[in-house]
Design a protein around this motif. Structure first.
Motif, PDB file in Angstrom:
ATOM      1  N   ALA A 130       0.840  -1.205   0.000  1.00 53.93           N
ATOM      2  CA  ALA A 130       0.000   0.000   0.000  1.00 53.93           C
ATOM      3  C   ALA A 130       0.876   1.256   0.000  1.00 53.93           C
ATOM      4  N   ALA A 131       2.032   1.189   0.657  1.00 56.51           N
ATOM      5  CA  ALA A 131       2.945   2.345   0.628  1.00 56.51           C
ATOM      6  C   ALA A 131       3.399   2.594  -0.805  1.00 56.51           C
ATOM      7  N   SER A 132       3.601   1.505  -1.550  1.00 51.25           N
ATOM      8  CA  SER A 132       3.950   1.650  -2.965  1.00 51.25           C
ATOM      9  C   SER A 132       2.792   2.294  -3.728  1.00 51.25           C
ATOM     10  N   ASP A 133       1.593   1.768  -3.531  1.00 50.31           N
ATOM     11  CA  ASP A 133       0.425   2.310  -4.235  1.00 50.31           C
ATOM     12  C   ASP A 133       0.251   3.807  -3.944  1.00 50.31           C
ATOM     13  N   LEU A 134       0.470   4.188  -2.683  1.00 49.55           N
ATOM     14  CA  LEU A 134       0.250   5.576  -2.283  1.00 49.55           C
ATOM     15  C   LEU A 134       1.438   6.476  -2.612  1.00 49.55           C
ATOM     16  N   GLY A 135       2.519   5.872  -3.067  1.00 50.29           N
ATOM     17  CA  GLY A 135       3.682   6.674  -3.449  1.00 50.29           C
ATOM     18  C   GLY A 135       4.433   7.250  -2.265  1.00 50.29           C
ATOM     19  N   LEU A 136       4.520   6.520  -1.171  1.00 47.92           N
ATOM     20  CA  LEU A 136       5.325   6.992  -0.042  1.00 47.92           C
ATOM     21  C   LEU A 136       6.796   6.672  -0.304  1.00 47.92           C
ATOM     22  N   SER A 137       7.667   7.407   0.410  1.00 49.52           N
ATOM     23  CA  SER A 137       9.109   7.160   0.266  1.00 49.52           C
ATOM     24  C   SER A 137       9.537   6.247   1.401  1.00 49.52           C
ATOM     25  N   LEU A 138       9.233   4.978   1.233  1.00 51.24           N
ATOM     26  CA  LEU A 138       9.466   4.038   2.324  1.00 51.24           C
ATOM     27  C   LEU A 138      10.463   2.968   1.884  1.00 51.24           C
ATOM     28  N   THR A 139      11.284   2.538   2.826  1.00 48.27           N
ATOM     29  CA  THR A 139      12.223   1.448   2.590  1.00 48.27           C
ATOM     30  C   THR A 139      11.956   0.378   3.637  1.00 48.27           C
ATOM     31  N   GLY A 140      11.837  -0.864   3.219  1.00 50.14           N
ATOM     32  CA  GLY A 140      11.579  -1.949   4.162  1.00 50.14           C
ATOM     33  C   GLY A 140      12.872  -2.629   4.565  1.00 50.14           C
ATOM     34  N   ILE A 141      12.926  -3.064   5.823  1.00 52.62           N
ATOM     35  CA  ILE A 141      14.070  -3.825   6.329  1.00 52.62           C
ATOM     36  C   ILE A 141      13.529  -5.093   6.968  1.00 52.62           C
ATOM     37  N   GLY A 142      14.137  -6.226   6.627  1.00 53.26           N
ATOM     38  CA  GLY A 142      13.681  -7.491   7.190  1.00 53.26           C
ATOM     39  C   GLY A 142      14.770  -8.532   7.062  1.00 53.26           C
ATOM     40  N   MET A 143      14.365  -9.780   7.096  1.00 50.33           N
ATOM     41  CA  MET A 143      15.335 -10.869   7.092  1.00 50.33           C
ATOM     42  C   MET A 143      14.997 -11.860   5.991  1.00 50.33           C
ATOM     43  N   PHE A 144      16.044 -12.425   5.389  1.00 47.23           N
ATOM     44  CA  PHE A 144      15.828 -13.537   4.478  1.00 47.23           C
ATOM     45  C   PHE A 144      16.159 -14.821   5.224  1.00 47.23           C
ATOM     46  N   TYR A 145      15.157 -15.665   5.418  1.00 47.51           N
ATOM     47  CA  TYR A 145      15.359 -16.933   6.124  1.00 47.51           C
ATOM     48  C   TYR A 145      15.524 -18.016   5.077  1.00 47.51           C
ATOM     49  N   HIS A 146      16.722 -18.599   4.984  1.00 50.21           N
ATOM     50  CA  HIS A 146      16.920 -19.524   3.860  1.00 50.21           C
ATOM     51  C   HIS A 146      16.221 -20.870   4.062  1.00 50.21           C
ATOM     52  N   GLU A 147      15.638 -21.090   5.248  1.00 52.53           N
ATOM     53  CA  GLU A 147      14.733 -22.233   5.376  1.00 52.53           C
ATOM     54  C   GLU A 147      13.296 -21.768   5.630  1.00 52.53           C
ATOM     55  N   GLY A 148      13.115 -20.477   5.656  1.00 53.83           N
ATOM     56  CA  GLY A 148      11.775 -19.899   5.753  1.00 53.83           C
ATOM     57  C   GLY A 148      11.045 -20.273   7.031  1.00 53.83           C
ATOM     58  N   TYR A 149       9.726 -20.252   6.945  1.00 49.91           N
ATOM     59  CA  TYR A 149       8.873 -20.755   8.015  1.00 49.91           C
ATOM     60  C   TYR A 149       8.454 -22.134   7.534  1.00 49.91           C
ATOM     61  N   PHE A 150       8.042 -23.016   8.429  1.00 52.94           N
ATOM     62  CA  PHE A 150       7.825 -24.401   8.015  1.00 52.94           C
ATOM     63  C   PHE A 150       6.585 -24.569   7.139  1.00 52.94           C
ATOM     64  N   ARG A 151       6.608 -25.645   6.384  1.00 58.96           N
ATOM     65  CA  ARG A 151       5.391 -26.097   5.710  1.00 58.96           C
ATOM     66  C   ARG A 151       4.790 -27.172   6.587  1.00 58.96           C
TER      67      ARG A 151
END
Ligand SMILES: *Cc1c(COP(=O)(O)O)cnc(C)c1O
Length: 838
Positions: A130-151
């Motif tokens: 939604a920040a993209s749709d609204l054109g805000l100047s936002l940068t996201g920070i998070g983590m890449f989990y190479h095993e992710g969350y479980f299935r």
């Protein structure tokens, strides 16, 4: 083979298809089904196996197939149109100020990037979109989990098994962040070593999201595994992950040359970012108190948990070990450092990430009105002396990203029916002209979506049974399970015990009599329990057991592996979305918003978002908005309400068909639900609210504090230190002659507050009516008497009634973020004291 590495190469795309690559690497496709469809057509039979991942579809494409598609005028035309849409979208995003950094431990963008566990992650993903749709100047920070969350796999008994897969970044819409041609790296100090962090960029429309990983050869094996799994169990790995997110995240932004004005912590996991920002300032010459004021001024904290035990805390010795050296870097004592997050529990003090987040931010909020209220009570102890409603924690109710969850068929119906501007102004209720939705067309689509869900249920159940080694008869039965014309109720969510998935089994006879009644009804269930949540897992087993014991296997289907893909199928296909949390444990909930958007009706406890959205004609409430003495009493009352409403209202209304076979009464409710929920519970409304209520004012105030050589910042910091050191000796007492009924109260309050600027003192009469309303009236400064400052006032209630009152002295500075930013509060004792001679 002794594998030493992996090479991946996207095949050279024929000229007419070149644009596909551009689209594949932007998660814009996750809310544009026509883009996904282009990738699906490359190899339709593989598409599901790739979990609808466009990058994978390109990687595995046969060159001959691509050549054939390049010759297909229809396909090429569709590629051109999609690429043009995509570019147009990016070019028309305005990039509004201020610059925001958004930190979240998890993001749910799409099922092919499983770095989310549930609601919190989906919400973060929707916030970004939604920040993209609204054109805000936002940068996201998070983590890449190479095993992710479980299935999740379920045995026929409902026993959960967790399966982890290796996620290959090369096969995902991610790009390694480079500097001078090499992966960009930052370091975070851990006990006895530095852990290095690299990042992948996920581009989400116009918003970049940087996902960090420690899976680097220069790290020890155990440090490489640190970012393997989301919410890996164990407190040590939790503090390590949170240090990477908070401290590593700030360092990564700096290495990228970014300087956000506003820092948004989505949940307390990210709160270490405040430490790093203060460290930067102290290293540049600020005092700690100025660094704290400046850091907090631009920071915002969203809390998501209405239960005290749900807040992230660490033992003090763990914090002392991992953050050893930080108090020196900040120029404070260890005790002052611990005080930033200290929380007293019955078993002793701990370090709370939510407390840290609150101490280092000047705006905080819950995720629904009710949750805001619960949060103010929960954190009242951090603002000693304030009444709960004065605690400066607000709320912004969650919302969902409309086009991620709206079925394409309905999308196109809404587009044809609503004004042209609707798609860009989703949060404007006047755009949702639901009265123009044709009844028969709406009903035709609803039937089609339900049939689509039933088909999906059958496919999934077949797979599930096949994997469990079921007999052929059972597999054949899976192919015929459920009826595409029958009232279908969905229940899917995390299997936490407070969600009470088995509430409807409270009175099994009643349930069976409803389900075997003349008008049919069927249920689909799904949901994961956290790997360490044994009671949650027990609930899944109980559910499976009860369905079997009552012989309801044909009418109640339990599906495994609830993820974004299954969530979409469910919220799009069911008629009724059921939610039975124990009030007020559901901070917001968002799945019901997705269901409403797609024309399903909510049937829920009045908790979280539904407590605000329910209007009696847009769905049903289970129970009422009371709180019960015991859980058993509440469960019993809620279950009775569930049965009655289902049996006497929901089922009859669904089957009340008019002359042409459409249920007009039902569809009237559906329209009302779309009208009331579509705009208000959109992520566009939510992010717009964040923008106006929090982001813009925070950025303005943070800049204001730093103007003129940080004049205001220094003044506020100095004032706080001054008041802090003098506050203990402040004295306040009141002469309050007994007020006869219907006579105004005559008050004379005396204050001794040596060392505190008199103009920043205020004496308040606080009145609470027995019905609960709070009124605060300032007393007038009236000179000095008896070696004290005198404040006077009279008070006569505007309305008759019974009132409690108290008098307090507070210190406040006009440059604070809000009058209640800091609680310098002292209440006058109830007894009339004699003045103290000094
Ligand atoms: C929307 C969603 C959730 C959150 O739903 P609740 O209403 O909070 O339970 C969880 N998981 C998935 C996969 C979702 O799509």
């Amino acid at each position: 083979m002794n594998v030493i590495g992996r090479i991946t190469a996207i095949p050279a795309l024929p000229e007419p298809l070149k644009g596909l690559r551009e689209v594949a690497y932007n998660l814009w496709w996750s809310w544009n089904p026509e883009a996904q469809h282009l990738f699906e057509q490359i190899n339709p039979s593989q598409w599901k196996r790739f979990r609808s991942n466009p990058v994978r579809a390109l990687l595995e494409a046969e060159p001959e197939r691509l050549l054939a598609l390049a010759e297909n005028a229809g396909y090429v035309g569709a590629v051109e149109a999609t690429v043009a849409n995509f570019r147009h979208y990016l070019q028309t995003r305005p990039q509004k100020p201020p610059r925001i950094a958004y930190f979240s431990m998890e993001y749910g963008f799409h099922e092919s990037l499983p770095i989310y566990s549930g609601g919190l992650g989906i919400l973060a993903g929707d916030h970004i979109k939604a920040a993209s749709d609204l054109g805000l100047s936002l940068t996201g920070i998070g983590m890449f989990y190479h095993e992710g969350y479980f299935r999740q796999q379920l045995t026929p008994e409902g026993q959960q098994r967790e399966v982890y897969e290796d996620l290959l970044p090369e096969e995902l819409p991610l790009q390694v962040v480079l500097k001078d041609g090499k992966p960009l790296k930052v370091g975070v100090e851990f006990p006895g070593r530095t852990v290095y962090v690299m990042a992948y960029k996920a581009q989400v429309g116009a918003i970049p999201v940087y996902l960090m990983s420690t899976n680097l050869p220069e790290n020890r094996p155990e440090d490489r595994a640190l970012t393997a799994r989301l919410y890996a169990p164990g407190q040590e790995i939790r503090i390590e992950q949170e240090m990477i997110l908070g401290i590593g995240g700030v360092r990564l932004l700096r290495a990228l040359g970014l300087s956000p004005e506003v820092w948004h912590m989505n949940e307390g996991h990210a709160a270490f970012l405040g430490l790093e920002r203060m460290r930067e300032m102290v290293a540049a010459g600020s005092s700690f108190s100025e660094a704290l004021e400046a850091t907090a001024a631009g920071a915002l904290f969203t809390t998501h948990t209405p239960v005290p035990a749900g807040h992230d805390t660490f033992p003090l010795d763990l914090v002392e070990r991992y953050l050893d050296g930080w108090w020196n870097r900040l120029g404070i004592s260890k005790e002052e450092f611990i005080a930033l997050g200290r929380e007293e529990k019955s078993y002793g003090p701990v370090f709370s990430m939510s407390n840290l987040a609150l101490h280092t931010s000047r705006a905080a909020g819950g995720v629904s009105a009710l949750h805001g209220e619960v949060s103010r009570e929960m954190f009242q102890h951090l603002w000693k002396g304030l009444e709960a409603e004065e605690v400066p924690i607000g709320h912004i109710t969650n919302g969902i990203h409309t086009f991620t969850f709206l079925h394409p068929e309905l999308h196109s119906l809404y587009e044809r029916t609503f004004p042209k501007t609707w798609a860009e102004q989703l949060h404007d209720p006047s755009q949702w002209t639901v009265d123009r939705l044709e009844e028969d067309e709406l009903w035709r689509i609803r039937n089609k979506l339900r049939a689509g869900l039933i088909e999906e249920v059958r496919l999934r159940l077949f797979e599930q049974r096949r994997r469990n080694g079921d007999l052929p008869a059972s597999l054949r039965a899976a192919e015929k399970v459920l009826d595409p014309t029958v009232l279908t109720i969905g229940f899917a969510r995390r299997f936490a015990t407070y969600k009470r998935a088995i509430l409807m089994f409270t009175d099994p006879d009643r349930l069976v009599s409803i389900l075997n009644g003349p008008l049919p009804v069927q249920f689909v269930f799904a949901g994961k329990a956290h790997p360490k949540d044994e009671p949650g897992k027990e609930f899944i087993k109980k559910l499976a057991e009860k369905i079997k014991a009552l012989g309801l296997e044909d009418k109640m289907i339990l599906l495994e592996d609830y993820d974004m893909s299954l969530a979409r199928s469910l919220v799009q296909g069911v008629d009724v979305w059921l939610n039975t949390p124990r009030r007020p444990m559901e901070a917001s909930g968002t799945s019901g918003m997705k269901a409403a958007l797609n024309g399903a009706l909510n049937f829920s406890i009045l908790d979280g978002w539904w407590a605000e959205a329910f209007n009696t004609t847009n769905g049903w409430a289970i129970g009422d908005d009371r709180t019960y003495a015991t859980e058993e009493a509440q469960d019993h009352a809620d279950a009775q309400s569930f049965y009655d409403t289902l049996q006497y209202e929901i089922i009859p209304l669904f089957y009340a068909r008019g002359a042409v076979g459409t249920p007009s009464g039902w569809l009237a409710m559906v329209r009302d639900s779309i009208r009331t929920c579509g705009p208000t519970y959109s992520a566009q409304r939510m992010v717009d609210e964040y923008h106006h209520k929090f982001y813009t004012p925070l950025a303005k105030r943070a800049a204001h504090l730093l103007e003129n050589n940080a004049a205001v910042l220094k003044e506020v910091a100095a004032w706080k230190s001054q008041v802090q050191s003098a506050w203990n000796n402040v004295k306040v007492w009141v002469e309050a002659p007994h007020a006869a009924a219907n006579q105004p109260l005559q008050l004379r309050a005396f204050v001794q507050a040596y060392g505190i600027p008199t103009e920043t003192l205020k004496v308040e009469l606080v009145v609470r009516r027995s019905s609960g309303d709070l009124e605060v009236v300032a007393l007038k400064p009236s000179g000095q008497e008896r070696e004290a400052l005198l404040y006077t006032g009279t008070y006569l209630p505007a309305r008759p009634g019974s009132y409690l009152y108290g008098v307090r002295v507070v210190a406040l500075h006009p440059e604070l973020s809000s009058p209640r930013e800091v609680a310098f509060v002292k209440w006058a004792a109830a007894v009339v004291e004699e003045p103290v001679k000094v």
